[in-house]
Each structure stands twice: as structure tokens, then as C-alpha cells.
Design an enzyme around this catalytic site. Structure first.
Site, mmCIF file in Angstrom:
data_model
loop_
_atom_site.group_PDB
_atom_site.id
_atom_site.type_symbol
_atom_site.label_atom_id
_atom_site.label_comp_id
_atom_site.label_asym_id
_atom_site.label_seq_id
_atom_site.Cartn_x
_atom_site.Cartn_y
_atom_site.Cartn_z
ATOM 1 N N HIS A 72 0.841 -1.192 0.000
ATOM 2 C CA HIS A 72 0.000 0.000 0.000
ATOM 3 C C HIS A 72 0.876 1.242 0.000
ATOM 4 O O HIS A 72 1.753 1.397 0.861
ATOM 5 C CB HIS A 72 -0.905 0.029 1.236
ATOM 6 N N TYR A 201 -9.486 5.698 7.055
ATOM 7 C CA TYR A 201 -9.698 6.157 8.432
ATOM 8 C C TYR A 201 -10.739 7.270 8.395
ATOM 9 O O TYR A 201 -10.553 8.276 7.701
ATOM 10 C CB TYR A 201 -8.393 6.695 9.029
ATOM 11 N N PRO A 293 -4.466 0.752 18.487
ATOM 12 C CA PRO A 293 -4.217 0.210 17.148
ATOM 13 C C PRO A 293 -4.338 1.230 16.020
ATOM 14 O O PRO A 293 -4.052 0.883 14.874
ATOM 15 C CB PRO A 293 -5.287 -0.877 17.012
ATOM 16 N N LYS A 297 0.960 0.232 15.101
ATOM 17 C CA LYS A 297 2.328 0.171 15.592
ATOM 18 C C LYS A 297 2.622 -1.024 16.503
ATOM 19 O O LYS A 297 3.790 -1.311 16.766
ATOM 20 C CB LYS A 297 2.680 1.459 16.360
ATOM 21 N N TYR A 384 3.797 6.804 9.857
ATOM 22 C CA TYR A 384 2.940 5.663 9.489
ATOM 23 C C TYR A 384 3.744 4.540 8.855
ATOM 24 O O TYR A 384 3.543 3.368 9.164
ATOM 25 C CB TYR A 384 1.826 6.129 8.534
#
Length: 389
Positions: A72, A201, A293, A297, A384
């Protein structure tokens, strides 16, 4: 029995450490209180940083991941009914993340360990740690009614938040830091195609939502829920209806639904225990720290811990104690950065019960700044995809 390293905990962290040590010619045993099937039955995250995939390659277990995993290069932050793509690949100079389930990571590591004929004790009960403040640590356990004792040079505590490793440390030697969040995540796994080819998200007035996946045909969805909610309150239809309400209209329209494979509610917390070394006992992964979550990580931090520990132990047996002496400080510098990012991202995307109108306006301003500032977007992307090991 005598080995160089006793690894307590047979999840992905313990098995990855075992494989890294095996590659370095260091003898270790993995001691796990549950069965192999139980460990593989736990539904966990599946977004891997580049550093984690590199460690899996180093351990010799990356082939299936590269064949089946999904690369991704971006994520979507949705608010106000609109999609805002964060181009991870562009903002980080070509870095990406890999979507590959934690269960599959663990399975690959278990299979490699079994194929090499390495010592693993599943269903080990009454595990106890002894003399790790001296030069001859020991681990005792009972397996199928038979008592065992393992003598070793070092103990690696990879047995999670509720494990025996951290609990064996005197309270006076530990300092802990914790933040409990006033909500949980209701997660549902389903054999339906993902609603988006990248993770979504969503910040919504009704609460946070996340659209994730495990493959092209298996999806994982999450809804923010109250801490006192119960899974039995949520039928599959109720879950799908609520998810649609929180998604942008175009995603809600194309969402494909189906029966759930698994539903569960997880509370969210940030937790760090310092230090991460006590004599010849080293804590790694969830035994030392927990993150919400939101930032993906948890598994990645566990992998970086055992990556540092594997290298430190390899150096030790080559005559250099610098790595083991620096282990705790090295890990904690990275841990606290990940804790900060996970806290920030959680605070940005969730509805807090006591934030009021002011808090909502601050969130909206932060999101608006984030998507219109390349510097802010780059900071999110760098965290990220994973900070350097």
C-alpha cells in the site's frame, strides 16, 4: 535442559526472535503457555512497516508474505464526507506498508521453526522465571504434567501485557506510564471484498470507523464504541448499518456485506514500562508497551524490539556487550515516538465524550491543516510507514 536464550512467549515477537537467533547460530527455546492452534486463532492487526518486512526477510520467512501480501502506497483520511489521500509513497521517498495478517506472520515463523526442528514448548503451564539478576537464569514450567527447568544465559520476555515476564520484575524496579482511552473498537472480520483498495480512516460525528483488509477477498472493519458495549449487542446487520452511516456516501453505496467470521471489542490504551532490561531478562513487545491500534504500531514495535535484541545477543556472543547494555534505551527511544504518534492519531480521528464543541472544532482545524500542509502530511506519512530502525 540448557540453551543460550530462553524465549518466554510464542507469538510473533517470540518466534521472530527465535528465528533471528537461529540464523545467527544461537540456541534458543520458545516457551508458550497456549497451544499452537490457540495462538494462530487470535485475530490481530496486519499492517507491516518496511523495517518489519526486512526483519522477516532476514529471518528467512518472507517468501509467502511477498507473494500474498498487499503493498500500500497511501491511506485515506475521510471527514466531512470527503476522501483525503495521504500519499505515503511520494511523501516518504518511495516507502510503503505491507498488508499481511499477524496470524500469517506467526504461522510462517512457526512453520520455519518446526521445519528446522527447533525446541518449542507449547501448553507450558506454571511458567516462572528465576535468578535473572545473576549469571545463571532459569525458567521453570510444567508441560502435560511433567516439570521442566531450562538453564540459560538470557531470558527474553515476549509474553505480552498479561504475561509472567514483566510480573516477575520487582515493582520497585519498574516505572510505568499509562493512558486509558474512553472508548473501544468493535471489530468485524468478513469474507467480503474490501470497500477500498487502501485503508480508510474516518472521523465522523457518530464516531471513528476504519476500513481495512487482509486480502482482496477478506475485509476487517472497525467501529468506535463505548467501553461498556457488548459484542452480543451487535448483529451483523446492525454493524453494517452503523458502518454505512459513518462512511462517505460513495463508499457506503459500494460497501459489500456478508456474514461475520469474528466480532470482538478491544479497549484502547497506551502503556509503557521502563526500563526494558533487568539483569539478564529483556522485555520485548507487549510485555513492555501497548499502543492503541490506530497507528498500526503494535506488531511493528514488537518486531523492532526483537530486531534490536537479536542483534545485541549476536554481538554479545561475538564478544561485544554494547548492544545488550544499550538495549533498553535504544528500544525506548523508538517506543516513545510510536506511542506519541499513536496517541496523536487516535486523538485526531476519534470522538471523545468530553471534548464538546471546542474539541470538535480543534479536530476539524487539525485535519484541515494536515491535508493542506505538505510538512504535516509528510510527518504523518513518515510515522505511518515507520521511523528508521
Amino acid at each position: 535442559m540448557r540453551v543460550q536464550v530462553a524465549i518466554v512467549g510464542g507469538g510473533p515477537a517470540g518466534h521472530l526472535l527465535g528465528q533471528l537467533l537461529h540464523k545467527a547460530g544461537i540456541e534458543a527455546i520458545v516457551i508458550e503457555r497456549h497451544s499452537r492452534e490457540y495462538v494462530l486463532g487470535r485475530i490481530r492487526a496486519g499492517v507491516l512497516e518496511q523495517g518489519t518486512t526486512d526483519l522477516l526477510d532476514e529471518a528467512g520467512v518472507g517468501a509467502r508474505m511477498h507473494h500474498e501480501g498487499l503493498l500500500h502506497g497511501g491511506i485515506s483520511l475521510d471527514f466531512g464526507g470527503t476522501h483525503h489521500r495521504i500519499d505515503l509513497h511520494h511523501l516518504t521517498g518511495g516507502k510503503q506498508v505491507m498488508v499481511y495478517g499477524q496470524t500469517e506472520v506467526t504461522r510462517d515463523l512457526m512453520d520455519a521453526r518446526a521445519a528446522a526442528g527447533l525446541a518449542t514448548a507449547y501448553e507450558a503451564e506454571q511458567v516462572s522465571l528465576h535468578d535473572f539478576d545473576g549469571e545463571r537464569p532459569r525458567v521453570r514450567y510444567v508441560q502435560h504434567g511433567v516439570a521442566h527447568e531450562v538453564e540459560c544465559d538470557f531470558i527474553a520476555g515476549c509474553d505480552g501485557y498479561h504475561g509472567v515476564s514483566r510480573a516477575s520484575v520487582p515493582a520497585s524496579a519498574l516505572q510505568t506510564f499509562e493512558r486509558i482511552y474512553p472508548f473501544g473498537w468493535l471489530g468485524m472480520l468478513t469474507d467480503t471484498p474490501p470497500v477500498s483498495h487502501e485503508l480508510v480512516y474516518t472521523n465522523h460525528a457518530r464516531g471513528f470507523a476504519l476500513c481495512s483488509m487482509r486480502s482482496h477477498t477478506r475485509s476487517r472493519y472497525y467501529l468506535q464504541c463505548s467501553l461498556d458495549d457488548k459484542v452480543e449487542n451487535w448483529s451483523d446487520q446492525a454493524f453494517w448499518d452503523e458502518l454505512r452511516r459513518r462512511l462517505a456516501p460513495d463508499l457506503a453505496e459500494q460497501l459489500q456485506t456478508g456474514p461475520s467470521i469474528e466480532k470482538s471489542i478491544a479497549p484502547l490504551r497506551s502503556f509503557v514500562a521502563e526500563p526494558m532490561r533487568f539483569g539478564r531478562l529483556f522485555l520485548a513487545g507487549d510485555a513492555a508497551h501497548i499502543v492503541p491500534p490506530t497507528g498500526a504500531k503494535g506488531l511493528n514495535l514488537a518486531a523492532s524490539d526483537v530486531g534490536y535484541l537479536g542483534r545485541a545477543l549476536t554481538e554479545f556472543y561475538a564478544g561485544n556487550e554494547g548492544g545488550i547494555n544499550a538495549y533498553s534505551d535504544t528500544c525506548l527511544r523508538r517506543v516513545w515516538k510510536a506511542v506519541r504518534f499513536s496517541w496523536w492519531f487516535t486523538s485526531l480521528m476519534h470522538k471523545f465524550p468530553d471534548s464538546g464543541g471546542f474539541g470538535e472544532k480543534i479536530q476539524a482545524a487539525e485535519l484541515d491543516y494536515l491535508i493542506h500542509s505538505q510538512a504535516a502530511s509528510t510527518a504523518l506519512a513518515e510515522n505511518y510507514v515507520g521511523l528508521p530502525l
